[in-house]
Design an enzyme around this catalytic site. Structure first.
Site, PDB file in Angstrom:
ATOM      1  N   SER A 267      53.051 106.098 -16.446  1.00 27.77           N
ATOM      2  CA  SER A 267      52.757 107.410 -17.394  1.00 27.77           C
ATOM      3  C   SER A 267      53.296 108.460 -16.134  1.00 27.77           C
ATOM      4  O   SER A 267      53.321 108.702 -15.007  1.00 27.77           O
ATOM      5  CB  SER A 267      51.654 108.263 -18.110  1.00 27.77           C
ATOM      6  OG  SER A 267      52.065 109.049 -18.670  1.00 27.77           O
TER       7      SER A 267
ATOM      8  N   TYR B  63      42.657 110.906 -18.221  1.00 25.62           N
ATOM      9  CA  TYR B  63      43.837 109.934 -18.454  1.00 25.62           C
ATOM     10  C   TYR B  63      45.037 109.621 -17.065  1.00 25.62           C
ATOM     11  O   TYR B  63      45.616 108.422 -16.720  1.00 25.62           O
ATOM     12  CB  TYR B  63      44.241 110.436 -19.639  1.00 25.62           C
ATOM     13  CG  TYR B  63      46.010 109.344 -20.045  1.00 25.62           C
ATOM     14  CD1 TYR B  63      45.989 107.811 -20.110  1.00 25.62           C
ATOM     15  CD2 TYR B  63      47.024 109.971 -20.158  1.00 25.62           C
ATOM     16  CE1 TYR B  63      46.846 107.118 -20.263  1.00 25.62           C
ATOM     17  CE2 TYR B  63      48.591 109.184 -20.131  1.00 25.62           C
ATOM     18  CZ  TYR B  63      48.151 107.729 -20.517  1.00 25.62           C
ATOM     19  OH  TYR B  63      49.006 106.863 -20.983  1.00 25.62           O
TER      20      TYR B  63
ATOM     21  N   LYS C 203      45.450 106.719 -14.537  1.00 25.09           N
ATOM     22  CA  LYS C 203      46.968 105.719 -14.316  1.00 25.09           C
ATOM     23  C   LYS C 203      46.800 105.940 -12.698  1.00 25.09           C
ATOM     24  O   LYS C 203      47.614 105.312 -12.474  1.00 25.09           O
ATOM     25  CB  LYS C 203      47.929 106.430 -15.312  1.00 25.09           C
ATOM     26  CG  LYS C 203      47.998 106.205 -16.778  1.00 25.09           C
ATOM     27  CD  LYS C 203      48.293 104.696 -16.796  1.00 25.09           C
ATOM     28  CE  LYS C 203      47.621 104.319 -17.975  1.00 25.09           C
ATOM     29  NZ  LYS C 203      47.940 102.731 -18.459  1.00 25.09           N
TER      30      LYS C 203
HETATM   31  P1  NAD Z   1      49.011 100.767 -27.077  1.00 31.55           P
HETATM   32  O1  NAD Z   1      47.397 101.568 -28.198  1.00 31.55           O
HETATM   33  O2  NAD Z   1      49.573 100.467 -28.303  1.00 31.55           O
HETATM   34  O3  NAD Z   1      48.546  99.493 -26.928  1.00 31.55           O
HETATM   35  C1  NAD Z   1      47.636  98.801 -25.572  1.00 31.55           C
HETATM   36  C2  NAD Z   1      47.489  97.665 -26.110  1.00 31.55           C
HETATM   37  O4  NAD Z   1      46.247  97.583 -25.170  1.00 31.55           O
HETATM   38  C3  NAD Z   1      46.749  97.133 -27.610  1.00 31.55           C
HETATM   39  O5  NAD Z   1      47.291  96.824 -27.943  1.00 31.55           O
HETATM   40  C4  NAD Z   1      45.043  97.552 -27.458  1.00 31.55           C
HETATM   41  O6  NAD Z   1      44.979  96.854 -28.551  1.00 31.55           O
HETATM   42  C5  NAD Z   1      45.449  96.947 -25.603  1.00 31.55           C
HETATM   43  N1  NAD Z   1      43.745  96.657 -25.411  1.00 31.55           N
HETATM   44  C6  NAD Z   1      43.035  98.083 -25.176  1.00 31.55           C
HETATM   45  N2  NAD Z   1      42.400  98.613 -24.256  1.00 31.55           N
HETATM   46  C7  NAD Z   1      42.345  96.861 -24.127  1.00 31.55           C
HETATM   47  C8  NAD Z   1      41.149  96.167 -23.054  1.00 31.55           C
HETATM   48  N3  NAD Z   1      40.311  96.641 -22.616  1.00 31.55           N
HETATM   49  N4  NAD Z   1      41.522  94.679 -22.714  1.00 31.55           N
HETATM   50  C9  NAD Z   1      42.804  94.071 -23.359  1.00 31.55           C
HETATM   51  N5  NAD Z   1      43.170  94.780 -24.066  1.00 31.55           N
HETATM   52  C10 NAD Z   1      43.189  95.813 -24.390  1.00 31.55           C
HETATM   53  O7  NAD Z   1      49.697 101.523 -26.418  1.00 31.55           O
HETATM   54  P2  NAD Z   1      51.128 101.813 -25.784  1.00 31.55           P
HETATM   55  O8  NAD Z   1      51.871 103.493 -26.620  1.00 31.55           O
HETATM   56  O9  NAD Z   1      51.958 100.551 -26.291  1.00 31.55           O
HETATM   57  O10 NAD Z   1      50.675 101.878 -24.630  1.00 31.55           O
HETATM   58  C11 NAD Z   1      50.582 100.955 -23.392  1.00 31.55           C
HETATM   59  C12 NAD Z   1      50.862 101.014 -22.403  1.00 31.55           C
HETATM   60  O11 NAD Z   1      51.065 102.606 -22.131  1.00 31.55           O
HETATM   61  C13 NAD Z   1      49.513 102.026 -21.909  1.00 31.55           C
HETATM   62  O12 NAD Z   1      48.603 101.759 -20.778  1.00 31.55           O
HETATM   63  C14 NAD Z   1      49.505 103.484 -21.968  1.00 31.55           C
HETATM   64  O13 NAD Z   1      49.242 104.013 -21.176  1.00 31.55           O
HETATM   65  C15 NAD Z   1      50.714 103.475 -21.540  1.00 31.55           C
HETATM   66  N6  NAD Z   1      52.119 104.572 -21.699  1.00 31.55           N
HETATM   67  C16 NAD Z   1      52.161 105.230 -22.588  1.00 31.55           C
HETATM   68  C17 NAD Z   1      52.533 105.564 -23.409  1.00 31.55           C
HETATM   69  C18 NAD Z   1      53.146 106.311 -24.850  1.00 31.55           C
HETATM   70  O14 NAD Z   1      53.237 107.645 -24.984  1.00 31.55           O
HETATM   71  N7  NAD Z   1      52.477 105.512 -25.990  1.00 31.55           N
HETATM   72  C19 NAD Z   1      52.987 106.566 -22.353  1.00 31.55           C
HETATM   73  C20 NAD Z   1      52.860 106.563 -20.929  1.00 31.55           C
HETATM   74  C21 NAD Z   1      52.114 105.503 -20.668  1.00 31.55           C
HETATM   75  C1  UD1 Z   2      51.623 113.735 -24.483  1.00 33.16           C
HETATM   76  C2  UD1 Z   2      50.407 113.639 -23.545  1.00 33.16           C
HETATM   77  C3  UD1 Z   2      50.983 112.805 -22.137  1.00 33.16           C
HETATM   78  C4  UD1 Z   2      51.335 111.079 -22.956  1.00 33.16           C
HETATM   79  C5  UD1 Z   2      52.580 112.049 -23.772  1.00 33.16           C
HETATM   80  C6  UD1 Z   2      53.654 110.224 -24.399  1.00 33.16           C
HETATM   81  C7  UD1 Z   2      48.833 115.499 -24.120  1.00 33.16           C
HETATM   82  C8  UD1 Z   2      48.852 116.380 -23.209  1.00 33.16           C
HETATM   83  N1  UD1 Z   2      49.986 114.730 -23.190  1.00 33.16           N
HETATM   84  O1  UD1 Z   2      52.757 114.018 -24.042  1.00 33.16           O
HETATM   85  O2  UD1 Z   2      49.787 112.577 -20.897  1.00 33.16           O
HETATM   86  O3  UD1 Z   2      52.314 110.533 -21.713  1.00 33.16           O
HETATM   87  O4  UD1 Z   2      52.042 112.595 -25.275  1.00 33.16           O
HETATM   88  O5  UD1 Z   2      54.122 109.955 -25.647  1.00 33.16           O
HETATM   89  O6  UD1 Z   2      48.866 115.254 -25.116  1.00 33.16           O
HETATM   90  N2  UD1 Z   2      54.948 118.732 -30.447  1.00 33.16           N
HETATM   91  C9  UD1 Z   2      54.945 119.962 -31.329  1.00 33.16           C
HETATM   92  N3  UD1 Z   2      53.823 119.485 -32.757  1.00 33.16           N
HETATM   93  C10 UD1 Z   2      53.271 118.489 -32.794  1.00 33.16           C
HETATM   94  C11 UD1 Z   2      52.901 117.449 -31.048  1.00 33.16           C
HETATM   95  C12 UD1 Z   2      53.723 117.582 -30.450  1.00 33.16           C
HETATM   96  O7  UD1 Z   2      55.039 121.048 -31.672  1.00 33.16           O
HETATM   97  O8  UD1 Z   2      52.735 117.764 -33.522  1.00 33.16           O
HETATM   98  C13 UD1 Z   2      55.025 119.235 -29.258  1.00 33.16           C
HETATM   99  C14 UD1 Z   2      54.567 119.817 -27.817  1.00 33.16           C
HETATM  100  O9  UD1 Z   2      53.811 120.480 -27.782  1.00 33.16           O
HETATM  101  C15 UD1 Z   2      55.401 118.637 -26.722  1.00 33.16           C
HETATM  102  C16 UD1 Z   2      56.199 118.019 -27.648  1.00 33.16           C
HETATM  103  O10 UD1 Z   2      56.200 118.036 -29.154  1.00 33.16           O
HETATM  104  O11 UD1 Z   2      56.638 120.232 -25.889  1.00 33.16           O
HETATM  105  C17 UD1 Z   2      55.792 116.715 -27.755  1.00 33.16           C
HETATM  106  O12 UD1 Z   2      54.557 115.833 -27.428  1.00 33.16           O
HETATM  107  P1  UD1 Z   2      54.248 115.359 -27.935  1.00 33.16           P
HETATM  108  O13 UD1 Z   2      54.548 113.919 -28.814  1.00 33.16           O
HETATM  109  O14 UD1 Z   2      52.398 115.442 -27.979  1.00 33.16           O
HETATM  110  O15 UD1 Z   2      53.801 114.388 -25.724  1.00 33.16           O
HETATM  111  P2  UD1 Z   2      53.458 115.457 -24.268  1.00 33.16           P
HETATM  112  O16 UD1 Z   2      53.395 116.549 -25.120  1.00 33.16           O
HETATM  113  O17 UD1 Z   2      54.807 115.020 -24.165  1.00 33.16           O
END
Ligand code: NAD
Ligand code: UD1
Length: 338
Positions: free
Chosen positions: A125, A149, A153
Site C-alpha cells: 500500500s 496497518y 505492510k
Molecule cells: P478485501 O478485504 O476485499 O480482500 C481481502 C481478502 O482476503 C478477503 O476476501 C478476505 O476474506 C481474505 N482474507 C483476509 N484474511 C485472510 C486470511 N488470514 N487467510 C485467507 N484469506 C484472508 O480487501 P481488498 O481491498 O481487496 O485488498 C486486498 C489487499 O490489498 C489487502 O492485502 C489490502 O491490505 C491491500 N490494499 C488494499 C487497498 C484498498 O484500498 N482496497 C489499498 C492498498 C492495499
Molecule cells: C485510506 C487509508 C489508507 C488506505 C486507503 C486505501 C486512512 C487514514 N487511510 O486512505 O491507509 O491505503 O484508504 O483506499 O484510513 N474523505 C471525505 N469523506 C469521507 C471519506 C473520505 O472527505 O467520507 C476524504 C478524505 O479526507 C481523503 C479522501 O477523501 O482526503 C480519500 O479518503 P479515503 O478514501 O478514506 O482514502 P485515504 O484517506 O487516502
C-alpha cells in the site's frame, strides 16, 4: 498454462485480478478464509471470464492447508492479497494485524519455499510512505508508516526483501496501491464494504443509492487548489491488470522490487464528488466537516517506474471510475447479498 495461487481472491481487488488472470490465459487457484470475501464473487468471476477457477476455503496462516494446496495444484507463482486493511481496526488491534498481515505472509513463504515456488506479487500500500512524503511519491521515498496497518505492510515487504537478498531464486514485486476505486464494467463484481464505508468512493455511491444522507467532506482548509484532500484514485481494473503484468515481469529473475500503482493524476474530494454527480446524473448532498484525524493534504504516485519496468500505465480516468462504481452499486444495492 501457468497456474497462479491467488490468496484473498474472493475480495475486492483479488476478484478483479482473477478475472484478468483468467482472461490472460492463466489457471487460477484461490485461497481465502472468507473473512471479508465472498464465494459469490468467485462465481461471478467465472461468469465474466467464461472460465473455471479452483477455490480452497482456508486461512493463509494455516500451513497444513496451504501445503495441501501446493500438493494438489502445480502452482507456478503467487499473488498475495489475503490480509486485513482497516487502519482504525489496526490501531485498536495491532496484534491481529501483525498476525494476519505479517504472520500470514511468513507462513505462505515457508510453504512456497518447501514446494520450490519462489515468485510472488504482494499487495502493498502507498500507506507505507507515511506522512512526510514528496509530491508525487517515488518508490525511493522514505518509508515511515504512521499506523499499525502500514507498519504490517512494510514489515511484510521487508520479509520478502530479506528472502530475495538471501536466496537468488526468490523474486518479489511489491505493488504499492494508491486509492483503488471503481468496479468491473460488467457490474457483476465490485467493492462490498461491511457497515459504514470509511473510504470516499463507496461512501459516495451509498449517498447516491439513498443509504446515507450526505457526504461529509473532511476538511476544506488544506493547502490544495480547492482546500480539500487530494489523492491518486486508480480504477480497480487497471490495478488488476498491473498484477498480470507484474507476474509476466517476474518470469525473468528479478529479485525484490517495490512499484507504485496509481495514475499519477491527483483529484480533490470535490472533484471526485463532481465526477460521481455526473455518473449518477443527480446532485449528491455534502457538507464540509472537520478534518479527519491522521489525514494528509496530498498523496499521489510517481508512476514512472511501473511504466518503465512493467510497461504498465492506467487507462481509466475519474469519470470511468465513478461510472463503474455507480453501475456496480445500482445493480447490487446490497452488494453480493442483492
Ligand atoms: P478485501 O478485504 O476485499 O480482500 C481481502 C481478502 O482476503 C478477503 O476476501 C478476505 O476474506 C481474505 N482474507 C483476509 N484474511 C485472510 C486470511 N488470514 N487467510 C485467507 N484469506 C484472508 O480487501 P481488498 O481491498 O481487496 O485488498 C486486498 C489487499 O490489498 C489487502 O492485502 C489490502 O491490505 C491491500 N490494499 C488494499 C487497498 C484498498 O484500498 N482496497 C489499498 C492498498 C492495499
Ligand atoms: C485510506 C487509508 C489508507 C488506505 C486507503 C486505501 C486512512 C487514514 N487511510 O486512505 O491507509 O491505503 O484508504 O483506499 O484510513 N474523505 C471525505 N469523506 C469521507 C471519506 C473520505 O472527505 O467520507 C476524504 C478524505 O479526507 C481523503 C479522501 O477523501 O482526503 C480519500 O479518503 P479515503 O478514501 O478514506 O482514502 P485515504 O484517506 O487516502
Amino acid at each position: 498454462m501457468k497456474t497462479i495461487l491467488v490468496t484473498g481472491g474472493a475480495g475486492y481487488i483479488g476478484s478483479h485480478t482473477c478475472v484478468e488472470l483468467l482472461e490472460a490465459g492463466f489457471a487460477v487457484v484461490v485461497v481465502d478464509n472468507l473473512d471479508n470475501g465472498c464465494e459469490e464473487a468467485l462465481n461471478r468471476v467465472e461468469r465474466i471470464s467464461h472460465r473455471d477457477l479452483m477455490f480452497e476455503h482456508a486461512d493463509v496462516r494455516d500451513k497444513d492447508s496451504l501445503d495441501r494446496v501446493f500438493r494438489d495444484f502445480p502452482i507456478d507463482a503467487v499473488v498475495h492479497f489475503a490480509g486485513l486493511k482497516s487502519v482504525a481496526e489496526s490501531v485498536s488491534n495491532p496484534d491481529l494485524y501483525y498476525d494476519v498481515n505479517l504472520g500470514g505472509t511468513i507462513a505462505l513463504c515457508e510453504v512456497m519455499e518447501s514446494h520450490g515456488v519462489t515468485d510472488i506479487v504482494f499487495s502493498s500500500s502507498a500507506t507505507v510512505y507515511g506522512i512526510s512524503s514528496s509530491e508525487p511519491i517515488p518508490e525511493y521515498a522514505e518509508t515511515q508508516p504512521a499506523q499499525p496497518y502500514g507498519k504490517t505492510k512494510l514489515a511484510a515487504e521487508q520479509h520478502l526483501q530479506t528472502l530475495c537478498e538471501a536466496d537468488e531464486r526468490w523474486n518479489a514485486v511489491c505493488l504499492r496501491y494508491f486509492n483503488p476505486v471503481g468496479a468491473h464494467p460488467s457490474g457483476l463484481i465490485g467493492e462490498d464494504p461491511k457497515g459504514i464505508p470509511n473510504n470516499l468512493a463507496p461512501y459516495l455511491t451509498q449517498v447516491a443509492a439513498g443509504f446515507r444522507d450526505k457526504l461529509m467532506v473532511f476538511g476544506d482548509d488544506y493547502p490544495t487548489h480547492d482546500g480539500t484532500g487530494v489523492r491518486d484514485y486508480i480504477h480497480v481494473v487497471d490495478l488488476a491488470r498491473g498484477h498480470v503484468q507484474a507476474l509476466e515481469f517476474l518470469a525473468d529473475q528479478r529479485g525484490f522490487m517495490p512499484l507504485n500503482l496509481g495514475t499519477g493524476r491527483p483529484y480533490s474530494v470535490l472533484e471526485v464528488h463532481a465526477a460521481f454527480e455526473r455518473a449518477v446524473g443527480e446532485k449528491l448532498p455534502y457538507v464540509i466537516a472537520p478534518r479527519r484525524d491522521g489525514d494528509i493534504a496530498i498523496y499521489f504516485a510517481d508512476t514512472a517506474k511501473a511504466e518503465m519496468e512493467l510497461g504498465w500505465t492506467a487507462h481509466y480516468d475519474m469519470d470511468d471510475m465513478a461510472r463503474d462504481a455507480w453501475n456496480w452499486q445500482s445493480k447490487n444495492p446490497e452488494g453480493y447479498k442483492s
